[in-house]
Design an enzyme around this catalytic site. Structure first.
Site, PDB file in Angstrom:
ATOM      1  N   ASP A 274       5.451   5.638 -10.682  1.00 23.49           N
ATOM      2  CA  ASP A 274       4.506   5.752  -9.575  1.00 23.49           C
ATOM      3  C   ASP A 274       3.106   5.726 -10.195  1.00 23.49           C
ATOM      4  OD1 ASP A 274       3.269   6.063  -7.144  1.00 23.49           O
ATOM      5  OD2 ASP A 274       4.487   7.756  -6.492  1.00 23.49           O
TER       6      ASP A 274
HETATM    7  C1  BGC Z   1       2.449   6.332  -3.951  1.00 22.86           C
HETATM    8  C2  BGC Z   1       3.443   5.210  -4.005  1.00 22.86           C
HETATM    9  C3  BGC Z   1       2.741   3.894  -3.851  1.00 22.86           C
HETATM   10  C4  BGC Z   1       1.664   3.779  -4.920  1.00 22.86           C
HETATM   11  C5  BGC Z   1       0.912   2.465  -4.863  1.00 22.86           C
HETATM   12  C6  BGC Z   1       1.265   6.119  -4.881  1.00 22.86           C
HETATM   13  O1  BGC Z   1       0.261   7.023  -4.608  1.00 22.86           O
HETATM   14  O2  BGC Z   1       3.083   7.552  -4.234  1.00 22.86           O
HETATM   15  O3  BGC Z   1       4.408   5.378  -3.001  1.00 22.86           O
HETATM   16  O4  BGC Z   1       3.649   2.836  -3.915  1.00 22.86           O
HETATM   17  O5  BGC Z   1       0.735   4.832  -4.729  1.00 22.86           O
HETATM   18  O6  BGC Z   1       0.255   2.323  -3.674  1.00 22.86           O
END
Ligand code: BGC
Length: 733
Positions: A274
């Site tokens: 993530d």
């Molecule tokens: C989130 C993810 C997301 C990523 C990119 C993160 O803050 O937890 O679910 O895919 O950002 O946008």
């Protein structure tokens, strides 16, 4: 950045990734298997090129995406461009604001579907498939090639700020729908994902928390939707989560990544972190992380140094790169790269409306108050929660931006924010449905004025919402602001008051006894008004069922009364939040059943118009290692309607230490029947449905004893039941 590469990143040209008829750059045959092609490309790569693929290169710029990773043009490998997420192609980068600086960036708007929780409420693989197709196609039409959706963390505590983005509290329901959705995303020719692996059931301290989950609970609940997705969903990427699990960061957790995901389940794609959830170089690389996002803080220069010292073997980097290349070849993104083109907005709006119509849940309908008769309705007061689309600042925006605050319907905040194409507000939808009627609006901020309008109208419809967003949790389950008082006042002024909830999950309803009808519309997506009007006026009958229990109060939650369970406690040493999943498998309906707590509305519950479903003739047959459960379902009501038949198993406890909840959902079927129509329904129970996780044997095991088979309309409405001795298929004593 060279112009051709820029264009390639957003699909503006054929990207250098498109191969000639049968051979790509450097003579790699395109008709070979993805494995062979990946091996051949890998063999020709320099170390620098390999290192390029295993980390992100930033976000928003230059492609207007959540992240991107440079490719290897020399070998025909295009960059990967990542966009989320659950409700549509996201626009957290505000693409329209970037376009003046890079015209290759596609426009911001995309179809905003009802949130995943609404789609879960449809209990429909067809809905999941439609959603996945649209998400995949619009990702592709933007010129992007990786869709980062598929959030299958479970609704352990509905105060989780991302409840709207997930598929509810049951692993089978969530897993079934994410499989259908992510397969459809992949079929559109982009790389898909599931996330956040694993134990990310709270937002507030996600970067510094450890989810303490015993192995049985992990295996029987939280890992299940991931396992289903890996085994059946053609998953390209798995995103590991911010939190630690049992003290070890998810993105450097050898047990979860190497043993379970890649070992036991045979995952062949790549694991990406993530965003900023990579916390180390050597431990992450050696324990199974394949790509750091969105930068190369740990997998850039530090990884090159670790290769030099031998702390990370080159074979591991080769494995990371191989996994990425293999997945790219297995999808269409190399041979047939996405090319930017306008999205089909009319089609998207139609899909959004149809999905909302199948996901909305009718919670209460005393005296058949609904559906409203359009011909006989002369005046309606529409009240509350900016149902007219005016900016009241309450939508949870990542940035202050016009599209975010004026949608006219509630939506979740954070990285899943979508800039919708064409919106229909509830006020507009209702006006269009009854053009002859006097339809007036009050924001509800002035409760006295709202009550006055309700009194002078035949019908009052109050729209109420909660606010959910990534990055924070809800403090309680109350509706936003003073909606409870507003509903009380309006219902006193007009007994024909209907409440439409636009919430991302369960809310408490202190006013429930005072209103005749409640429709849970969830975060309804851009066609909100059109769908809600059709539901209220009976053009379509509500058919959603709750994918999550609605408790009477926060005091009934499985985590109630224990800060160790929610929100967690700060450990003396290590500075980490420890979140104790001490309720074990007794989460969601399993908790309410076990403790005999009456929920406000149970898991699986939902009403429909004019239907009366009759269950009979329960039969059980053996089918190889599986068991076939059959029954007859009849619609004894007055109009065509949908039933979601649910099959629960009461499992015997193999020992006192493996206590089982009264029921587990083990199968379901969504069936439409005309009035008077009957059908034989069959639900297959594989061996796994009868299994529990044996901690000592470290495997699935089937307990001897009596299994109770229950079939019905919700977790609390069982119409048929019988006992079953697993080995013999005989009835239990
Ligand atoms: C989130 C993810 C997301 C990523 C990119 C993160 O803050 O937890 O679910 O895919 O950002 O946008």
């Amino acid at each position: 950045m060279a112009a051709p590469l820029l264009a390639m990143m957003v699909g503006g040209c054929d990207g250098g990734g498109r191969a000639d008829a049968n051979t790509s750059a450097l003579g790699v045959a395109t008709d070979s298997s993805p494995e062979v092609r990946a091996r051949q490309v890998l063999a020709q790569m320099t170390l620098a090129e390999k290192l390029t693929l295993i980390h992100g290169d930033g976000f928003c710029w230059p492609a207007g995406t959540d992240g991107w990773t440079a490719g290897v043009p020399r070998l025909g490998i295009p960059p990967t461009t990542y966009v989320g997420a659950g409700s549509g192609v996201t626009d957290v980068c505000l693409r329209d604001k970037l376009r003046p600086f890079n015209p290759a960036i596609p426009p911001g708007p995309a179809t905003e579907l009802p949130a995943p929780i609404a789609r879960a409420a449809s209990w429909s693989k067809a809905v999941a498939n439609d959603a996945g197709k649209l998400l995949g196609r619009e990702t592709r039409d933007k010129g992007y090639n990786v869709h980062i959706g598929g959030d299958v963390n479970l609704a352990r505590d509905p105060r989780n700020g991302r409840t709207f983005e997930q598929f509810g509290e049951d692993p089978l329901l969530a897993g079934t729908l994410v499989v259908a959705e992510q397969r459809a995303v992949a079929e559109e020719g982009v790389i898909n994902s599931v996330k956040h692996y694993v134990g990310n059931e709270a937002e507030a301290h996600r970067n510094e928390s450890t989810s303490e989950i015993d192995e049985r609970t992990l295996r029987e609940l939280y890992l299940v939707p991931f396992e289903m997705a890996i085994r059946q969903g053609r998953v390209g990427t798995v995103m590991c989560s911010y939190n630690a699990v049992n003290g070890v960061a998810a993105c450097e957790n050898r047990y979860l990544l190497r043993q379970v995901l890649k070992g036991e389940w045979g995952f062949e794609g790549w694991v990406m972190s993530d965003w900023f959830a990579t916390y180390s170089t050597v431990a992450s690389a050696n324990n199974g992380l394949d790509q750091e996002q969105p930068w190369g803080l740990f997998f850039g220069i530090p990884l090159a140094l670790a290769l030099g010292t031998g702390e990370v073997p080159l074979a591991r980097v080769d494995d990371m790169v191989f996994r990425i290349l293999r997945t790219m070849f297995a999808s269409r993104v190399v041979d047939d790269p996405p090319v930017q083109r306008p999205i089909d907005t009319a089609r998207g709006a139609g899909v959004a409306r149809q999905i909302e119509e199948q996901g909305a849940v009718l919670l209460k309908n005393a005296g058949d108050h609904l559906p409203l008769d359009p011909a006989a309705t002369a005046s309606i007061a529409v009240i509350g929660a900016y149902a007219d689309g005016a900016d009241d600042g309450r939508n949870a925006c990542p940035f202050k931006d016009d599209w975010c605050n004026t949608k006219g319907y509630a939506a979740g905040g954070g990285s899943s924010s979508v800039h919708p194409t064409v919106t229909v507000t509830p006020l507009a939808g209702i006006r269009a449905r009854v053009p002859h009627a006097r339809v007036e609006y009050a924001s509800g901020r002035d409760i006295v004025e709202a009550a006055r309008l309700a009194r002078s109208s035949e019908i009052a419809i109050v729209f109420a919402r909660d606010t959910e967003s990534e990055g924070k949790d809800r403090v309680n389950l109350s509706l936003d602001e003073d909606a409870d008082s507003l509903i009380e006042a309006v219902s006193r002024a007009n007994p024909r008051t209907i409440v439409v909830l636009e919430t991302g999950g369960p809310v408490t309803m202190p006013w429930l006894d005072h209103v005749p009808a409640v429709l849970e519309a969830w975060y309804p997506g851009q066609s909100a008004g059109a769908a809600i009007a059709r539901l209220l006026f009976g053009d379509v009958s509500p058919s959603g069922r709750l994918p999550v229990t609605f408790p009477k109060s926060e005091a009934d939650l499985p985590t109630a009364g224990s800060v160790a369970q929610w929100p967690g406690v700060l450990e003396q040493q290590g500075g980490r939040y420890r979140i104790d999943y001490a309720e074990g498998v007794f989460m969601g309906y399993r908790w309410y059943d076990e403790r005999k707590i009456e929920p406000l509305f149970p898991f699986g519950y939902g009403l429909t118009y004019g239907a009366k479903f009759e269950y009979s003739d329960l039969r059980i047959e053996s089918k190889g290692p599986s068991v076939m459960v059959q029954f007859r379902l009849r619609n004894g009501g007055t109009r065509t309607a949908v039933e979601v038949s649910q099959l629960y198993l009461g499992m015997p406890s193999p020992s006192p230490s493996v206590h089982q909840p009264p029921k587990w959902l083990r199968g379901f079927d969504r069936i439409e029947l005309a009035a008077g129509e009957a059908r034989e329904v069959s639900i297959e129970l594989p061996e796994r449905a009868f299994s529990y996780w044996d901690v000592e044997q470290k495997g699935w095991a089937v307990s001897p004893g009596c299994y109770e088979v229950m079939v019905g309309s919700s977790s609390r409405d069982v119409a048929l039941r019988t006992g079953l001795s697993r080995g013999t298929l005989a009835s239990c004593p």
